[in-house]
Design an enzyme around this catalytic site. Structure first.
Site, short mmCIF file in Angstrom:
data_model
loop_
_atom_site.label_atom_id
_atom_site.label_comp_id
_atom_site.label_asym_id
_atom_site.label_seq_id
_atom_site.Cartn_x
_atom_site.Cartn_y
_atom_site.Cartn_z
N GLU A 1 -18.63 -37.71 -12.95
CA GLU A 1 -18.60 -36.39 -12.30
C GLU A 1 -19.33 -36.44 -10.97
O GLU A 1 -20.43 -36.99 -10.87
CB GLU A 1 -19.28 -35.38 -13.23
CG GLU A 1 -18.60 -34.05 -13.27
CD GLU A 1 -17.18 -34.10 -13.82
OE1 GLU A 1 -16.24 -34.14 -13.01
OE2 GLU A 1 -17.04 -34.10 -15.05
N HIS A 2 -18.68 -35.84 -9.98
CA HIS A 2 -19.20 -35.81 -8.60
C HIS A 2 -19.36 -37.23 -8.05
O HIS A 2 -20.28 -37.50 -7.28
CB HIS A 2 -20.52 -35.01 -8.52
CG HIS A 2 -20.29 -33.54 -8.72
ND1 HIS A 2 -19.88 -32.72 -7.70
CD2 HIS A 2 -20.37 -32.77 -9.83
CE1 HIS A 2 -19.74 -31.49 -8.17
NE2 HIS A 2 -20.02 -31.49 -9.47
N GLY B 1 -12.35 -24.91 -14.63
CA GLY B 1 -12.86 -26.25 -14.32
C GLY B 1 -11.99 -27.36 -14.87
O GLY B 1 -12.44 -28.50 -15.02
N TYR C 1 -20.85 -26.94 -3.79
CA TYR C 1 -20.08 -28.19 -3.77
C TYR C 1 -20.21 -28.90 -2.42
O TYR C 1 -20.60 -30.07 -2.37
CB TYR C 1 -18.62 -27.89 -4.14
CG TYR C 1 -17.77 -29.12 -4.37
CD1 TYR C 1 -17.62 -29.66 -5.64
CD2 TYR C 1 -17.13 -29.75 -3.31
CE1 TYR C 1 -16.84 -30.80 -5.85
CE2 TYR C 1 -16.35 -30.88 -3.51
CZ TYR C 1 -16.20 -31.39 -4.79
OH TYR C 1 -15.43 -32.52 -4.98
N GLY D 1 -9.50 -21.12 -13.29
CA GLY D 1 -10.94 -21.09 -13.00
C GLY D 1 -11.79 -21.69 -14.11
O GLY D 1 -12.99 -21.47 -14.17
N SER E 1 -8.91 -27.97 -13.46
CA SER E 1 -7.95 -28.24 -12.39
C SER E 1 -6.68 -27.41 -12.42
O SER E 1 -5.56 -27.93 -12.24
CB SER E 1 -7.55 -29.72 -12.37
OG SER E 1 -8.62 -30.47 -11.99
N SER E 2 -6.86 -26.11 -12.62
CA SER E 2 -5.68 -25.25 -12.53
C SER E 2 -5.11 -25.33 -11.11
O SER E 2 -3.89 -25.36 -10.93
CB SER E 2 -6.02 -23.81 -12.91
OG SER E 2 -7.16 -23.36 -12.22
N ASP F 1 -16.23 -38.87 -7.19
CA ASP F 1 -14.99 -39.20 -6.44
C ASP F 1 -15.20 -39.17 -4.94
O ASP F 1 -14.75 -40.05 -4.21
CB ASP F 1 -13.79 -38.36 -6.89
CG ASP F 1 -13.94 -36.86 -6.78
OD1 ASP F 1 -15.05 -36.38 -6.45
OD2 ASP F 1 -12.95 -36.14 -7.02
N ASP G 1 -8.67 -34.79 -9.10
CA ASP G 1 -7.81 -33.82 -9.80
C ASP G 1 -6.33 -34.03 -9.47
O ASP G 1 -5.47 -34.05 -10.35
CB ASP G 1 -8.23 -32.40 -9.45
CG ASP G 1 -9.70 -32.14 -9.70
OD1 ASP G 1 -10.34 -32.98 -10.37
OD2 ASP G 1 -10.23 -31.12 -9.23
C1 GLA Z 1 -14.07 -30.69 -8.66
C2 GLA Z 1 -13.36 -31.44 -7.53
C3 GLA Z 1 -13.21 -32.92 -7.88
C4 GLA Z 1 -14.53 -33.53 -8.33
C5 GLA Z 1 -15.19 -32.65 -9.40
C6 GLA Z 1 -16.55 -33.14 -9.78
O1 GLA Z 1 -13.24 -30.65 -9.78
O2 GLA Z 1 -12.08 -30.89 -7.30
O3 GLA Z 1 -12.68 -33.63 -6.78
O4 GLA Z 1 -15.38 -33.74 -7.25
O5 GLA Z 1 -15.29 -31.31 -8.97
O6 GLA Z 1 -16.47 -34.37 -10.41
#
Ligand code: GLA
Length: 396
Positions: free
Chosen positions: A48-49, A142, A240, A140, A144-145, A51, A190
């Site tokens: 997570e975080h 989390g 973010y 919303g 990836s809608s 990419d 995503d």
């Molecule tokens: C969101 C972003 C992704 C990624 C995540 C955290 O979903 O769209 O690119 O950075 O946060 O891992």
């Protein structure tokens, strides 16, 4: 989506969602749509975080998808409608087919920016169309809608125009759409997994080389449980980009292009020169990249216990060092971890609300649902998921 016995929410099938979109199209525009495409949401198992730091991520595509159905028109106007019932904006929008002289601009309603952005970034000549969008991806949440709308729209446009592009180019175009039209400087995870997911597999993505490796995830005794906290703290928008900036600052201090090539030893050697918060952000990223590579290897060898441990470490690091969790997500993780048969649990996605992901034995699902419901201060929604396919055209 219906609530099934045992408190788990049943995911509607792609086919029933397609039928819903077709009926909505007929009611809105008259006549049958001839073109359809879909793209899934995703859950990130770990990584997570990382990419946007050129690191590794390890997501899988979900069975929840966005479907786009429609037809070519000769009107020169694009008309698009969503069937989503939880948007408090107009559900229909129309705009002229863009040209070099009058390119598309983001605007209201905000859901349409994902569609407009993809039209603007599409590689190939466009034609005007009527379309309806329907989704089973929690909006919303989390998972990836937004990427699912982008990638489904791109896939729809490919079928509509006959112009197809490589999968990486497609994911990158959709990411650019999100940057420029939704104002969210996301990484590539995503859109990549929504484009390239494969049934029965998680995907280890190297966000530096854009190479990826499928890892089987189809043991019938295992379940990936996605639990929606049903909260979304409004911090996401500003936090973010701040995290991104902090990571770049740490990389610069280390004399690196990105945190991907930094080691914990190197970070510790400049600890005294770094702002304490930036140090912790970098510590999360460096540790998380390592954990993600290790997690993909232990999953491959069937060591679910170790995989679970890494998930929990990831959550703790996101909570304490990266500070993107929230009390509701922490409660969900803590409660899940108290039940026998649970290997690991963590927040997933950007954070500040949304969902957790939990790896557990299939026969432990009822107990986990019951226990988490009893412990959680809010109202959670539970989805039993399995690794599913990425974007594809659909037959009508
Ligand atoms: C969101 C972003 C992704 C990624 C995540 C955290 O979903 O769209 O690119 O950075 O946060 O891992």
């Amino acid at each position: 989506m219906a609530s099934a016995p045992g408190g788990v929410t049943e995911v509607c099938t792609v086919d029933s969602l397609l039928q819903k979109a077709i009926s909505a199209f007929e009611a809105k525009f008259g006549g049958k749509p001839s073109i359809a495409a879909c793209a899934p949401g995703r859950v990130n198992l770990i990584g997570e975080h990382t990419d946007y730091n050129d690191g590794f991520v390890f997501p899988m595509a979900l069975p929840m998808v966005t479907v786009v159905v429609g037809n070519k028109t000769s009107s020169g106007v694009c008309r698009v409608m969503t069937t989503a019932d939880n948007v408090d904006e107009p559900r229909a929008v129309e705009f002229p087919l863009p040209s070099d002289a009058s390119p598309l601009q983001p605007g209201k309603p905000s859901w349409s920016n994902y569609v407009k952005g993809v039209i603007a970034k599409f590689k190939g000549e466009l034609v005007s169309f009527d379309a309806v969008i329907a989704t089973s991806v929690p909006i919303g949440g989390g998972v990836s809608s937004s990427a699912s709308v982008e990638v489904a729209t791109y896939t729809f446009l490919e079928v509509l125009t006959g112009n197809t592009t490589g999968l990486k180019e497609k994911a990158l175009a959709c990411q650019k759409a999100e940057h420029d039209f939704a104002g969210m400087p996301c990484g590539i995870m995503d859109q990549f997994i929504s484009t390239m997911g494969k049934e029965g597999h998680a995907l280890l993505i190297d966000c530096r080389s854009m190479e990826s490796k499928l890892v089987p995830l189809s043991d019938p005794s295992l379940v990936i449980l996605v639990i929606n906290s049903n909260v979304r703290h409004e911090l996401t928008g500003s936090e973010y980009p701040t995290r991104r900036r902090q990571c770049y600052e740490a990389a610069e201090m280390l004399g690196k292009k990105s945190l991907r090539t930094a080691t914990m030893q190197e970070l510790n050697s400049i600890k005294g020169k770094l702002d304490e918060e930036i140090y912790r952000r970098a510590r999360h990223v460096i540790g998380e990249i390592e954990r993600t590579e290790e997690a993909s290897a232990v999953l491959q060898s069937g060591d679910y216990r170790k995989f679970g441990e890494l998930m929990v470490q990831s959550h703790q690091s996101l909570r304490d060092d990266y500070e993107v969790s929230c009390p509701e997500l922490d409660e969900l993780v803590d409660a899940a971890m108290q039940v026998d048969g649970v290997f690991g649990s963590r927040m997933t996605g950007g954070g500040f609300g949304g969902c957790t992901v939990t790896l557990l034995k299939k026969d432990a699902v009822p107990k986990v649902v019951e226990h988490v419901k009893a412990k959680y201060s809010g109202t959670a929604t539970f989805y039993v998921t399995s690794a599913s396919d990425g974007a594809r055209p659909l037959q009508i």
